[in-house]
Structure formats: C-alpha cells, structure tokens
Design a protein around this motif. Structure first.
Motif, PDB file in Angstrom:
ATOM      1  N   VAL A 164      34.597 -33.563 -39.851  1.00 22.00           N
ATOM      2  CA  VAL A 164      34.257 -33.143 -38.497  1.00 22.00           C
ATOM      3  C   VAL A 164      35.535 -32.941 -37.693  1.00 22.00           C
ATOM      4  CG1 VAL A 164      33.033 -33.703 -36.364  1.00 22.00           C
ATOM      5  CG2 VAL A 164      32.077 -34.419 -38.565  1.00 22.00           C
ATOM      6  N   SER A 165      35.641 -31.799 -37.040  1.00 26.50           N
ATOM      7  CA  SER A 165      36.787 -31.504 -36.177  1.00 26.50           C
ATOM      8  C   SER A 165      36.267 -30.952 -34.852  1.00 26.50           C
ATOM      9  CB  SER A 165      37.736 -30.496 -36.838  1.00 26.50           C
ATOM     10  OG  SER A 165      38.783 -30.147 -35.961  1.00 26.50           O
ATOM     11  N   ILE A 166      36.610 -31.631 -33.755  1.00 23.90           N
ATOM     12  CA  ILE A 166      36.199 -31.216 -32.414  1.00 23.90           C
ATOM     13  C   ILE A 166      37.424 -31.242 -31.518  1.00 23.90           C
ATOM     14  CG2 ILE A 166      34.666 -31.653 -30.464  1.00 23.90           C
ATOM     15  CD1 ILE A 166      32.881 -33.252 -32.335  1.00 23.90           C
ATOM     16  N   THR A 167      37.684 -30.143 -30.813  1.00 24.54           N
ATOM     17  CA  THR A 167      38.868 -30.072 -29.949  1.00 24.54           C
ATOM     18  C   THR A 167      38.495 -29.522 -28.582  1.00 24.54           C
ATOM     19  OG1 THR A 167      40.198 -29.609 -31.929  1.00 24.54           O
ATOM     20  CG2 THR A 167      41.278 -29.337 -29.799  1.00 24.54           C
ATOM     21  N   PRO A 168      37.961 -30.357 -27.703  1.00 22.19           N
ATOM     22  CA  PRO A 168      37.715 -29.881 -26.337  1.00 22.19           C
ATOM     23  C   PRO A 168      39.033 -29.585 -25.629  1.00 22.19           C
ATOM     24  CG  PRO A 168      37.363 -32.248 -26.492  1.00 22.19           C
ATOM     25  CD  PRO A 168      37.568 -31.755 -27.891  1.00 22.19           C
ATOM     26  N   TRP A 169      39.045 -28.540 -24.805  1.00 27.44           N
ATOM     27  CA  TRP A 169      40.256 -28.173 -24.086  1.00 27.44           C
ATOM     28  C   TRP A 169      39.894 -27.569 -22.737  1.00 27.44           C
ATOM     29  CZ3 TRP A 169      40.770 -23.143 -22.572  1.00 27.44           C
ATOM     30  CH2 TRP A 169      40.036 -22.176 -23.278  1.00 27.44           C
ATOM     31  N   ALA A 170      40.844 -27.625 -21.831  1.00 30.75           N
ATOM     32  CA  ALA A 170      40.674 -27.017 -20.507  1.00 30.75           C
ATOM     33  C   ALA A 170      42.005 -26.430 -20.073  1.00 30.75           C
ATOM     34  CB  ALA A 170      40.181 -28.045 -19.491  1.00 30.75           C
ATOM     35  N   MET A 171      41.965 -25.335 -19.315  1.00 31.79           N
ATOM     36  CA  MET A 171      43.188 -24.672 -18.854  1.00 31.79           C
ATOM     37  C   MET A 171      43.007 -24.207 -17.415  1.00 31.79           C
ATOM     38  SD  MET A 171      45.390 -21.572 -20.606  1.00 31.79           S
ATOM     39  CE  MET A 171      44.107 -20.317 -20.476  1.00 31.79           C
ATOM     40  N   TYR A 172      44.015 -24.478 -16.616  1.00 29.56           N
ATOM     41  CA  TYR A 172      44.041 -24.021 -15.227  1.00 29.56           C
ATOM     42  C   TYR A 172      45.167 -23.000 -15.073  1.00 29.56           C
ATOM     43  CZ  TYR A 172      44.977 -23.962 -10.205  1.00 29.56           C
ATOM     44  OH  TYR A 172      45.186 -23.555  -8.923  1.00 29.56           O
ATOM     45  N   GLY A 173      44.912 -21.948 -14.283  1.00 25.54           N
ATOM     46  CA  GLY A 173      45.923 -20.929 -14.055  1.00 25.54           C
ATOM     47  C   GLY A 173      46.078 -20.617 -12.589  1.00 25.54           C
ATOM     48  N   MET A 174      47.292 -20.239 -12.196  1.00 29.68           N
ATOM     49  CA  MET A 174      47.549 -19.793 -10.832  1.00 29.68           C
ATOM     50  C   MET A 174      48.397 -18.525 -10.899  1.00 29.68           C
ATOM     51  SD  MET A 174      50.260 -22.771  -9.663  1.00 29.68           S
ATOM     52  CE  MET A 174      50.751 -21.877  -8.193  1.00 29.68           C
ATOM     53  N   MET A 175      47.947 -17.476 -10.191  1.00 31.17           N
ATOM     54  CA  MET A 175      48.611 -16.177 -10.236  1.00 31.17           C
ATOM     55  C   MET A 175      48.915 -15.706  -8.823  1.00 31.17           C
ATOM     56  SD  MET A 175      47.435 -12.626 -12.078  1.00 31.17           S
ATOM     57  CE  MET A 175      45.982 -12.404 -11.046  1.00 31.17           C
TER      58      MET A 175
END
Length: 525
Positions: A209-220
C-alpha cells in the motif's frame, strides 16, 4: 648563489606540493557520467487543417528528422554531498538552420542546461535537501501528474521518520523577473512578477500500500506573465490580451482561442492565490493485481474580470471572471500475466458550465504530464504528434475538461528483446457546448496545433469525442541501444454542428483524422 638555488628548489617543492594537494582533492570527487543520444524520424498529420486566403493548406510538414543529446554529470563527494549538471544539446531539426541542423551545423541556440542542482544532507540527521534547477513531479498515480511534472528552480527538503512515513517540503519558483516595465518604459520592471509555489507531501508506504497525500499553495503577482514566453499587455494600459499556448491560458484561466475584448481587466489584485490537493493511492498487496487511484482538486483566484466577445463581428460582450476551480479523478487496474499486462484505465474531470461570470470549471494546472496514452499523452518519452512538428517536444496534458476510458495490453513479447504495448482510448468532453461561441477558431480547440496549444490538451465539449489507438514497440538491439516504433491514430469525432457556432466558418477548416508513425533510436549509457 647557493641560497638562491635553495630558494628556487623550495619554491618548486611548494608548487609540487600544491599540485599534489589539488590532485588529491580532485581524486576525492567521484565523477559519474550518464547520457542519452536520440535520433528520430517521423511521419504524421494533425486533426484540423486551416485555410489560407480561402485555399485549403496543411499547416505542418508530414515528415521530420531530428536528434538531440542529453548529458548528465554527477560530482559525488560522499553519500551526503553531490552536485549534478544536466546538459541538453539539441533539438536539431535536420535541415533547419535555426536549430543547427542545416548545412554548416553551427547554431548554438538549442544547447542548454536542463538541470543544475546540489544534493546534501544536514550533518548527523536524516534531512536531505536538493537545491537548484531540477525536475519536479508532484506525487501521482494512474497516468501521471495532471498538476506539475516539469523542470523548474526550487528547494526540496525530504525527511524520513522511518521506513513507512516521510515528509517532503518544496518551494518552487517557476516564473520571476521577466516583466520589463509598463507603457514601453522600465517603470515597475521586475515588480510583482513572481510565481511561487509551496508544497508538502506525506509519503506513507506499507506492505502493498502506498498513499501520498499532498497540498500546494501558490501566489502569482499581477505582472508575472507579462513578458514571460512572449506574453504582454497593451502599452496604453494594463489590459491583458490572450496569447495561446502559454501559462496564460492555464493560470490566468483564459480558454485557448477565446476572443477577449481589448478592454480586458479593469482591476486585479497585486497577488492572486492558488491551491491544489492530491491523493494518489497505489495497491499492490494482491500482486499480480495492481490498482491505482488518484483524486486532484485545484483553485486559482485568477486576476480579475474581463470582457469576452460572443461569435460574430461586432458581437456582444459579457463580463467573465478569470478564476478557475476544478477537480479530476483517475484510475488504473491491471493484472500481470507471463505473456503481458492487460489493464483498464479511465478518468473524469470537471468542465466549464457556460456561466462565464463564475469563471472556469476546469482544473487549474502548472505543467501536467499525463501519459495514459502516447499520442495525446507523452508516455514518459517526450512524444507528441502535431503532424510531426511536436516530435521530441515535451508537451503537457492535464485531462482538464475531459473524460476517458481505455484498454491496454503492455509488455507483450513474442520475440526475445522485442516488446509491444497496445492501447485504445475513447475521449469525451465535460465542457458545455455553449462555450464554443466564445472561440474565434474551431482549430484552436485542438491541442495538436502549436499555435493554439494550451497546457490542458484538447478542448472537448459534451458533444465531442476522440478515439485514440496506440501501438508502441521497443526492440533492445544492444544492452544500451533501444529502437522504438510508435504508431498512433486518432478518429476525429468533434461535432461539426457544435463548432460551427465558433467564429471560424466551415469553408476555412477541414476536419480529419490524425495519425503518426515515429521511429526513434536511443543510445543510453
């Protein structure tokens, strides 16, 4: 005299000692060299042909021959410290003077540094860092990352708590310092023109089992895309105008081919915020059964509102919002037999609902690299057939505004060192057919034309379909030499009645099926 002779001998001994010291330091560094030579030949044709002055004409050559060299050098001091530089020499289009492929072969504009980064570990810890220009791909499953998989500058920090749990933090700067100033002057040059991305990933790995939750924030910043990759503003004001095939159509959320009025944005924030979330899951605990699943969500605040023109000369305009919000789910199920690996894959992404004041309903992206298929997708080997002009180019595919289902059989081998992969995929659209009245060109809907390519891929409505076939074969001629033959065909089922409502008239566009045949020789070491 004797003193002078001793002084000379002492100087020589010191110099020799210094040379030996330098040589000793140099020997302490282990240099590792890897490379990839590629030479390819291709035939192909795209799905739409546009008329010029009322005459039908093809927009691409049917044949191309190209080559490139990638050279990677690692300077390894220890397991805790190394540096890497990755050169790319090419792409040389045979016979093309601007790429160095013509008579004389002296052009240098296609030689570049692809990667240049430093790897090091914080002493006495398990914290590892990579800093510099590098390839970064967000965690993904089932058909590649739809959000980000590309080369860019940044810092990646990785920490392993144990063999099952880790944490990765990323800061990336894809765009900065390209704004040359307003109104033809240097006023505010390089001001508010950065795009920064911050991401966290949590790799969780257990038996099967492989689970990789991720989140990304950006500012432009409001000036980020002004001057980047040929974009610009009207010199008389601060209004954006659309240029297809750039980040503008993705991050500023214009749709490829849209006809925006010259009075585009009235006001816009100094910075806009973006957010993405992903949950890729891979299950191999029932080996030889493999199951992969992924969910993505994204939001981009856009850069204000703009006037959008409906079809027709002097047509009415509506006020549209440039924000963009959408989601994507995709999956792959396959079973490994001794003779090959059959599987089924599919995806569904949100689309535009035709209410322009609410912005776009498609998933915003930075630079996705989907590879469920190898004609519209990249399949990890940089193949794209726009006619053949896309041969070797690294095109992007995000699945935004589309759905699809496909069958494949990979790694089938009837002869030693010769393997095949066959795929068939039906594509459909999730965008409202009412959206086409804002397009100024039916051809702009098709991602296979460089002039109208967006980072999303093809723009499909709920009335449109594409049927794609792939047959990709690899012959391992030697240990380090692979010969690849990639065949592809796309049945064009764009709905003519729907797209007749765009600005382009029937007599100016010819709809046809797309096909490709590409032969590539790859020497890797």
């Amino acid at each position: 005299m004797l003193a002078r002779t001793k002084k000379k001998l002492l100087t020589l001994l010191l110099a020799a000692g210094m040379l030996l010291g330098v040589q000793g330091n140099a020997q302490a560094i282990d240099f590792k060299v890897q490379g990839l030579w590629q030479v390819g030949f291709g035939l192909g044709d795209a799905t739409f042909t546009e008329s010029v002055s009322g005459r039908k004409s093809t927009s691409n050559d049917n044949f191309s021959a190209m080559q490139r060299l990638r050279l990677k050098v690692d300077a390894v001091a220890s397991e805790a410290l190394s540096g890497t530089v990755y050169f790319e020499i090419g792409l040389q289009d045979w016979g093309n003077a601007s790429t160095g492929g013509a008579l004389g072969s002296d052009a240098t504009n296609r030689n570049k540094v692809k990667h240049a980064y430093l790897d090091w570990s914080v002493p006495n810890t398990d914290l590892k860092l990579r800093m510099g220009l590098q390839g970064i791909a967000l965690p993904s499953a089932a058909g590649g990352s739809a959000i980000l998989d590309s080369d860019l500058a940044g810092v990646v920090a990785n920490y392993a708590f144990n063999k099952n749990v880790g944490l990765t933090a990323l800061w990336m700067r894809p765009v900065n310092d390209n704004f040359v100033g307003r109104d033809g002057t240097s006023y505010q040059a390089n001001y508010l023109d950065n795009l920064d991305l911050f991401a966290l990933t949590l790799p969780l790995t257990f038996d099967g089992v492989s689970i990789t939750p991720w989140a990304m924030y950006g500012m432009m910043g409001t000036n980020t895309l002004d001057g980047y990759n040929g974009l610009g503003r009207h010199t008389a004001g601060d209004d954006w105008y659309t240029v297809d095939g750039t980040l503008e159509s993705t991050l500023l959320n214009f749709h490829p081919g849209f006809a925006a009025d010259s009075t585009s944005f009235g006001t816009s924030p100094a910075y806009t915020s973006m957010f993405w979330f992903g949950l890729p899951i891979a299950l191999t605990l029932w080996d030889p059964l493999n199951i992969e699943f992924e969910f993505n969500y994204g939001y981009s605040g856009g850069m204000g509102s703009y006037d959008l023109m409906k079809r027709g000369v002097g047509g009415t305009t509506i006020r549209a919002d440039s924000r963009r919000e959408g989601w994507l789910v995709k999956a792959l199920v396959e079973y490994k037999f001794s003779w090959g690996v059959p599987g089924i894959f599919g995806w569904y992404a949100s689309g535009d609902n035709g209410v322009m004041k609410n912005g776009s309903g498609r998933l915003p992206t930075v630079a996705g690299a989907g590879y469920f298929t190898s004609f519209m997708g990249c399949d990890g080997i940089d193949l794209w057939a726009n006619g053949t002009r896309g041969f070797f180019y690294e095109k992007n595919l995000t699945y935004a505004g589309t759905w699809g289902v496909g069958l494949q059989v990979r790694d089938v081998s009837f002869l030693e060192d010769l393997s095949h992969t066959f795929r068939v995929a039906l594509w459909g659209g999730t965008n409202s057919p009412s959206m086409v009245k804002y397009f100024d060109d039916r051809q702009s809907a098709w991602a296979g034309n460089d002039d109208y390519y967006s980072y999303d891929g093809p723009y499909l409505t709920t009335h449109d379909n594409l049927l794609e076939f792939n047959l990709d074969s690899t012959w391992k001629a030697y240990e380090n030499l692979a010969v690849k033959l990639n065949l592809g065909y796309i049945v064009n089922m764009y709905d003519t009645g729907t797209w007749n409502r765009s600005w382009m008239q029937d007599s100016e566009v010819e709809k046809k099926d797309a096909w490709k045949a590409q032969l590539m020789f790859e020497y890797s070491f």
